[in-house]
Design an enzyme around this catalytic site. Structure first.
Site, PDB file in Angstrom:
ATOM      1  N   CYS A 173       0.818  -1.218   0.000  1.00  0.00           N
ATOM      2  CA  CYS A 173       0.000   0.000   0.000  1.00  0.00           C
ATOM      3  C   CYS A 173       0.852   1.268   0.000  1.00  0.00           C
ATOM      4  O   CYS A 173       0.312   2.372  -0.047  1.00  0.00           O
ATOM      5  CB  CYS A 173      -0.944  -0.013   1.194  1.00  0.00           C
ATOM      6  SG  CYS A 173      -1.971  -1.484   1.222  1.00  0.00           S
ATOM      7  N   HIS A 191      -3.317   6.849   2.566  1.00  0.00           N
ATOM      8  CA  HIS A 191      -3.762   5.550   2.066  1.00  0.00           C
ATOM      9  C   HIS A 191      -5.126   5.236   2.679  1.00  0.00           C
ATOM     10  O   HIS A 191      -5.359   5.470   3.871  1.00  0.00           O
ATOM     11  CB  HIS A 191      -2.733   4.482   2.452  1.00  0.00           C
ATOM     12  CG  HIS A 191      -3.218   3.088   2.220  1.00  0.00           C
ATOM     13  ND1 HIS A 191      -3.799   2.707   1.030  1.00  0.00           N
ATOM     14  CD2 HIS A 191      -3.236   1.996   3.024  1.00  0.00           C
ATOM     15  CE1 HIS A 191      -4.149   1.443   1.123  1.00  0.00           C
ATOM     16  NE2 HIS A 191      -3.824   0.987   2.320  1.00  0.00           N
ATOM     17  N   ASN A 195     -10.285  -0.574   0.321  1.00  0.00           N
ATOM     18  CA  ASN A 195      -8.824  -0.477   0.314  1.00  0.00           C
ATOM     19  C   ASN A 195      -8.310  -1.087  -0.987  1.00  0.00           C
ATOM     20  O   ASN A 195      -8.411  -2.295  -1.185  1.00  0.00           O
ATOM     21  CB  ASN A 195      -8.269  -1.218   1.540  1.00  0.00           C
ATOM     22  CG  ASN A 195      -6.747  -1.218   1.588  1.00  0.00           C
ATOM     23  OD1 ASN A 195      -6.079  -0.851   0.633  1.00  0.00           O
ATOM     24  ND2 ASN A 195      -6.205  -1.639   2.727  1.00  0.00           N
TER      25      ASN A 195
HETATM   26  C1  LIG Z   1      -9.733  -4.805  10.271  1.00  0.00           C
HETATM   27  C2  LIG Z   1     -10.274  -3.774  11.242  1.00  0.00           C
HETATM   28  C3  LIG Z   1     -11.318  -2.910  10.570  1.00  0.00           C
HETATM   29  C4  LIG Z   1     -10.943  -4.508  12.412  1.00  0.00           C
HETATM   30  O1  LIG Z   1     -11.409  -3.549  13.355  1.00  0.00           O
HETATM   31  P1  LIG Z   1     -11.057  -3.683  14.904  1.00  0.00           P
HETATM   32  O2  LIG Z   1     -11.778  -2.627  15.589  1.00  0.00           O
HETATM   33  O3  LIG Z   1      -9.545  -3.715  15.027  1.00  0.00           O
HETATM   34  O4  LIG Z   1     -11.669  -5.075  15.235  1.00  0.00           O
HETATM   35  P2  LIG Z   1     -11.066  -6.218  16.170  1.00  0.00           P
HETATM   36  O5  LIG Z   1     -10.288  -7.158  15.328  1.00  0.00           O
HETATM   37  O6  LIG Z   1     -10.393  -5.577  17.350  1.00  0.00           O
HETATM   38  O7  LIG Z   1     -12.379  -6.889  16.658  1.00  0.00           O
HETATM   39  C5  LIG Z   1     -13.301  -6.216  17.518  1.00  0.00           C
HETATM   40  C6  LIG Z   1     -14.502  -7.089  17.736  1.00  0.00           C
HETATM   41  O8  LIG Z   1     -15.245  -7.189  16.529  1.00  0.00           O
HETATM   42  C7  LIG Z   1     -15.372  -8.552  16.146  1.00  0.00           C
HETATM   43  N1  LIG Z   1     -15.265  -8.615  14.701  1.00  0.00           N
HETATM   44  C8  LIG Z   1     -14.147  -8.799  13.944  1.00  0.00           C
HETATM   45  N2  LIG Z   1     -14.473  -8.786  12.653  1.00  0.00           N
HETATM   46  C9  LIG Z   1     -15.795  -8.571  12.601  1.00  0.00           C
HETATM   47  C10 LIG Z   1     -16.688  -8.434  11.532  1.00  0.00           C
HETATM   48  N3  LIG Z   1     -16.324  -8.494  10.254  1.00  0.00           N
HETATM   49  N4  LIG Z   1     -17.989  -8.191  11.836  1.00  0.00           N
HETATM   50  C11 LIG Z   1     -18.408  -8.112  13.091  1.00  0.00           C
HETATM   51  N5  LIG Z   1     -17.593  -8.230  14.157  1.00  0.00           N
HETATM   52  C12 LIG Z   1     -16.297  -8.461  13.907  1.00  0.00           C
HETATM   53  C13 LIG Z   1     -14.248  -9.273  16.827  1.00  0.00           C
HETATM   54  O9  LIG Z   1     -14.566 -10.623  17.023  1.00  0.00           O
HETATM   55  C14 LIG Z   1     -14.158  -8.523  18.123  1.00  0.00           C
HETATM   56  O10 LIG Z   1     -15.190  -8.972  18.983  1.00  0.00           O
HETATM   57  P3  LIG Z   1     -14.949  -9.092  20.579  1.00  0.00           P
HETATM   58  O11 LIG Z   1     -14.693  -7.681  21.039  1.00  0.00           O
HETATM   59  O12 LIG Z   1     -16.242  -9.667  21.069  1.00  0.00           O
HETATM   60  O13 LIG Z   1     -13.767  -9.985  20.744  1.00  0.00           O
HETATM   61  C15 LIG Z   1      -9.139  -2.892  11.783  1.00  0.00           C
HETATM   62  O14 LIG Z   1      -8.328  -3.613  12.653  1.00  0.00           O
HETATM   63  C16 LIG Z   1      -8.248  -2.315  10.706  1.00  0.00           C
HETATM   64  O15 LIG Z   1      -8.692  -1.530   9.893  1.00  0.00           O
HETATM   65  N6  LIG Z   1      -6.953  -2.627  10.780  1.00  0.00           N
HETATM   66  C17 LIG Z   1      -5.928  -2.016   9.941  1.00  0.00           C
HETATM   67  C18 LIG Z   1      -6.186  -2.251   8.513  1.00  0.00           C
HETATM   68  C19 LIG Z   1      -5.056  -1.701   7.746  1.00  0.00           C
HETATM   69  O16 LIG Z   1      -4.617  -0.600   7.934  1.00  0.00           O
HETATM   70  N7  LIG Z   1      -4.556  -2.452   6.863  1.00  0.00           N
HETATM   71  C20 LIG Z   1      -3.464  -1.985   6.100  1.00  0.00           C
HETATM   72  C21 LIG Z   1      -3.334  -2.941   5.053  1.00  0.00           C
HETATM   73  S1  LIG Z   1      -2.919  -2.088   3.697  1.00  0.00           S
END
Ligand SMILES: CC(C)(COP(=O)(O)OP(=O)(O)OC[C@H]1O[C@@H](n2cnc3c(N)ncnc32)[C@H](O)[C@@H]1OP(=O)(O)O)[C@@H](O)C(=O)NCCC(=O)NCCS
Length: 343
Positions: free
Chosen positions: A122, A268, A299
Site C-alpha cells: 500500500c 492511504h 482499500n
Molecule cells: C480490520 C479492522 C477494521 C478490524 O477492526 P477492529 O476494531 O480492530 O476489530 P477487532 O479485530 O479488534 O475486533 C473487535 C470485535 O469485533 C469482532 N469482529 C471482527 N471482525 C468482525 C466483523 N467483520 N464483523 C463483526 N464483528 C467483527 C471481533 O470478534 C471482536 O469482537 P470481541 O470484542 O467480542 O472480541 C481494523 O483492525 C483495521 O482496519 N486494521 C488495519 C487495517 C489496515 O490498515 N490495513 C493496512 C493494510 S494495507
C-alpha cells in the site's frame, strides 16, 4: 580513466496529470454479509466502508491500468510517445514474469518506454512517485507514468471476517514530468521487516501448488482455499495510527511546511478511523480537505492514493495547484510520505 558525460534532467519534477479506473461492479456490504457473520453497521462504523468495486473477467490488471493511464496522459496534455518509463506498483498481477508494465507500455503506444513492476504494497504509489521524480530530475526519462493497480478481490478470503469487507479493485495513474519549481517534496520512506508477519499472503504459491490437503487451509466445502491476504488487524491499526502520523509530520517538516500550509490530505485508504486519527494527531486545520474515498472504494492498496486524488479533483473538492500531503503504508511493513502540488 575516460570522462563520462553526466545525464541532464529537469531542475525539478511535478505531477502533470492523474487518471483513475473503478470497475463497473459496485459491491455493497450486503454481498459481503452472505459469507461472514457481521453487519452493515459494524463494517461502516469500524472501517468506514459502504461499497467497493470488484473487477469482472475483462477488467484485468493490465486493462484497468491502461484505462487509468490513458486518462492521466490526456490530463497531462502529452502523448503516449512522450512517456519514457512506466512504473507499475501491484501485488495482484498473477504472472510472475514478464512485468505487466511492459504490456501496458506497449498497449498505450509508448515508444519502447522502460517498463517495470514494483512490489511495495500500500506504499507502492509513493515508492513509484519517488522513483519517477528521480528519473525526471536525473534525466533518464522526461515523463514517467506511475500506476497503482490492484485486483484484490482475487486475493480476498470471503470467509475471513477480519478482511472480507476491506478490499476493492481499481487503478490510479499519474504522469510525472519536468518542472521549474519544486512540486514533489522529499520522500520520507522506509520499511519495518520485523513486522512482516502482520500483513501477508496466507500460503506462498509453492506450498499452494503442492496442494497438500492435510496442511493447507480449506474452505467451508472442504476445498483448498486460494491464497489470500491476511492481517493482524489490531496490530496494523495501532502501527498506522501511532507511527504513520509521525512519518506524515516528518514529510511536512522535510518539505518545510506546516499543517496550515496544506490544502489537501490524501492518506492511504485503509480505514476511515485511521484517517480520522491521523487528522487529529497532525492537528490538521478545518480548511484541509481530507480524502475519505474508502467509503465507496474500499482499500485498493497501491491504487488508493491516485484514485482518491483523481476523485477529489474531479468533484472539485481539491483543485489544481493545491498542496497535498500523501502517505501510503502497508504490507512489509513499508511506508512512504511526501508533499506534492496537485496537477
Ligand atoms: C480490520 C479492522 C477494521 C478490524 O477492526 P477492529 O476494531 O480492530 O476489530 P477487532 O479485530 O479488534 O475486533 C473487535 C470485535 O469485533 C469482532 N469482529 C471482527 N471482525 C468482525 C466483523 N467483520 N464483523 C463483526 N464483528 C467483527 C471481533 O470478534 C471482536 O469482537 P470481541 O470484542 O467480542 O472480541 C481494523 O483492525 C483495521 O482496519 N486494521 C488495519 C487495517 C489496515 O490498515 N490495513 C493496512 C493494510 S494495507
Amino acid at each position: 580513466m575516460a570522462k563520462i558525460k553526466p545525464s541532464k534532467g529537469a531542475p525539478y519534477a511535478r505531477i502533470l496529470g492523474v487518471g483513475g479506473y473503478r470497475p463497473v461492479r459496485v459491491v455493497p456490504n450486503e454481498v459481503i454479509l452472505e459469507k461472514i457473520d457481521s453487519s452493515d453497521e459494524w463494517i461502516r462504523s469500524r472501517s468506514g466502508i459502504e461499497t467497493r468495486h470488484w473487477a469482472g473477467p475483462d477488467e484485468t490488471v493490465a486493462a484497468m491500468a491502461i484505462e487509468a493511464s490513458g486518462k492521466a496522459i490526456a490530463d497531462a496534455g502529452i502523448t503516449a510517445e512522450q512517456i519514457g518509463a512506466v512504473v507499475v506498483s501491484t501485488v495482484s498481477h498473477f504472472s510472475q514474469t514478464p512485468a505487466v508494465a511492459t504490456e501496458i507500455a506497449d498497449k498505450l503506444g509508448t515508444d519502447k518506454a522502460a517498463a517495470f513492476d514494483i512490489s511495495a504494497g500500500c506504499a507502492g504509489f509513493g515508492y513509484g512517485l519517488t522513483l519517477a521524480k528521480g528519473m525526471v530530475v536525473e534525466g533518464s526519462a522526461e515523463h514517467v507514468l506511475v500506476i497503482g493497480v490492484e485486483r484484490l478481490s482475487d486475493l480476498t478470503d470471503l470467509e475471513d471476517r477480519a478482511t472480507a469487507f476491506l478490499f476493492g479493485d481499481g487503478a490510479g495513474a499519474v504522469v510525472v514530468g519536468p518542472s521549474q519549481e519544486p512540486a514533489i517534496g522529499p520522500t520520507v520512506w522506509g520499511s519495518e521487516g520485523d513486522k512482516s508477519e502482520t500483513i501477508k499472503q496466507t500460503v506462498p504459491w509453492d506450498r499452494f501448488h503442492v496442494g497438500d490437503v492435510t496442511t493447507l487451509p480449506l474452505d467451508s466445502e472442504g476445498n483448498i482455499k486460494f491464497p489470500a491476504i491476511t492481517q493482524e488487524g489490531q496490530a496494523v491499526f495501532r502501527w498506522a495510527v501511532f507511527e504513520m502520523a509521525k512519518v506524515a509530520q516528518q514529510a511536512l517538516d522535510a518539505a518545510g511546511i506546516t499543517p496550515d500550509d496544506l490544502d489537501v490530505f490524501i492518506p492511504h485508504q485503509a480505514n476511515v478511523r485511521i484517517i480520522d486519527s491521523m487528522v487529529k494527531t497532525l492537528k490538521l486545520p478545518e480548511h484541509v480537505t481530507v480524502a475519505r474515498d474508502i467509503r465507496t472504494t474500499g482499500n485498493t492498496s497501491a491504487a488508493s492514493i491516485p484514485l482518491a486524488m483523481e476523485r477529489l479533483l474531479a468533484t472539485g473538492e481539491a483543485k489544481s495547484g493545491d498542496t497535498a500531503l500523501v502517505i501510503g503504508f502497508g504490507a512489509g511493513l513499508v511506508f512512504a510520505a511526501t508533499v506534492v502540488t496537485l496537477p
